[in-house]
Design a protein around this motif. Sequence first.
Motif, PDB file in Angstrom:
ATOM      1  N   ASN A 135     -56.363  45.612  93.274  1.00 45.94           N
ATOM      2  CA  ASN A 135     -56.112  44.212  93.616  1.00 45.94           C
ATOM      3  C   ASN A 135     -57.100  43.748  94.680  1.00 45.94           C
ATOM      4  N   ASN A 168     -56.917  41.329  96.730  1.00 42.28           N
ATOM      5  CA  ASN A 168     -56.324  40.943  98.003  1.00 42.28           C
ATOM      6  C   ASN A 168     -56.155  42.128  98.937  1.00 42.28           C
ATOM      7  N   LYS A 179     -54.931  37.097 102.159  1.00 42.11           N
ATOM      8  CA  LYS A 179     -54.112  35.884 102.186  1.00 42.11           C
ATOM      9  C   LYS A 179     -53.523  35.613 103.575  1.00 42.11           C
ATOM     10  N   GLN A 188     -56.188  33.956  94.281  1.00 37.98           N
ATOM     11  CA  GLN A 188     -55.548  33.549  93.033  1.00 37.98           C
ATOM     12  C   GLN A 188     -54.575  34.605  92.516  1.00 37.98           C
ATOM     13  N   GLU A 189     -54.582  35.796  93.105  1.00 35.82           N
ATOM     14  CA  GLU A 189     -53.689  36.847  92.627  1.00 35.82           C
ATOM     15  C   GLU A 189     -52.237  36.532  92.999  1.00 35.82           C
ATOM     16  N   SER A 190     -51.326  36.907  92.137  1.00 33.96           N
ATOM     17  CA  SER A 190     -49.911  36.614  92.380  1.00 33.96           C
ATOM     18  C   SER A 190     -49.138  37.821  92.881  1.00 33.96           C
ATOM     19  N   GLU A 191     -49.666  39.018  92.693  1.00 34.62           N
ATOM     20  CA  GLU A 191     -48.934  40.220  93.110  1.00 34.62           C
ATOM     21  C   GLU A 191     -48.918  40.314  94.629  1.00 34.62           C
ATOM     22  N   ALA A 192     -47.769  40.655  95.181  1.00 36.04           N
ATOM     23  CA  ALA A 192     -47.618  40.769  96.627  1.00 36.04           C
ATOM     24  C   ALA A 192     -47.047  42.140  96.971  1.00 36.04           C
TER      25      ALA A 192
END
Length: 224
Positions: free
Chosen positions: A8, A10, A116, A205-209
């Motif tokens: 990822n 992020n 982020k 733009q990544e949604s995984e947290a």
Amino acid sequence: MYDLYLGNKNYSSWSLRPWLVLKHFGIPFREHLVSVAGRPFNPALKPIAGNGRVPCLHAADGFQVWDSLAIIETLAESEPRIWPADPAARARARSLCAEMHAGFGALRSALPMNLKLRLRGKAAEPDVQREIDRIVEIWEGTRQQFAADTGPWLFGEFSAADAMFAPIACRFDSYNIPLPPLAAAYRDTLLSHPALQEWRAAALQESEAHAHYDQLAGIYGGPR
């Protein structure tokens, strides 16, 4: 044509390093994003990475090279500009890359990469501050000894050393770590690299947290 398997954007500081080298030096490759947030070892990755981790580089014949520094060294065999041309500078660059690769555990744990985050910041714990001070020493000393007026990077021209420290610049920015002027200028040079900006835009733009990383926003002073 290479294939680079990476984590990822992020969170994956180790994936950023060889990706940035490939981008900066215009080495053709295809990237393959693998979800690894919070999972430093994933047995499901064994088919694409012998050590079960990313990043992993695949040559055209499928031969795998894992570990960021090993990938960078492999790329340098066909692209010598990845290391400084001067022998003394090249030796120092390798020393710094090895130090970055093996050290700074307190900083990594306390300030994991999370593009982020935008935090007000607070005073670092003593062990973390010692490692921040060492990085400042590296950046300022290397620029003064090897770069002078030859370019904005650690050794004048962009090299593997800059790629290895790029995630640190991201951490210093995210956690709002105060730096003296020369180190701050170098941090900003890294952050303004077009490829790093491309990586950051994709990360946002990544949604995984991952909850552990996001909880640090409270520890380090909340959003700014």
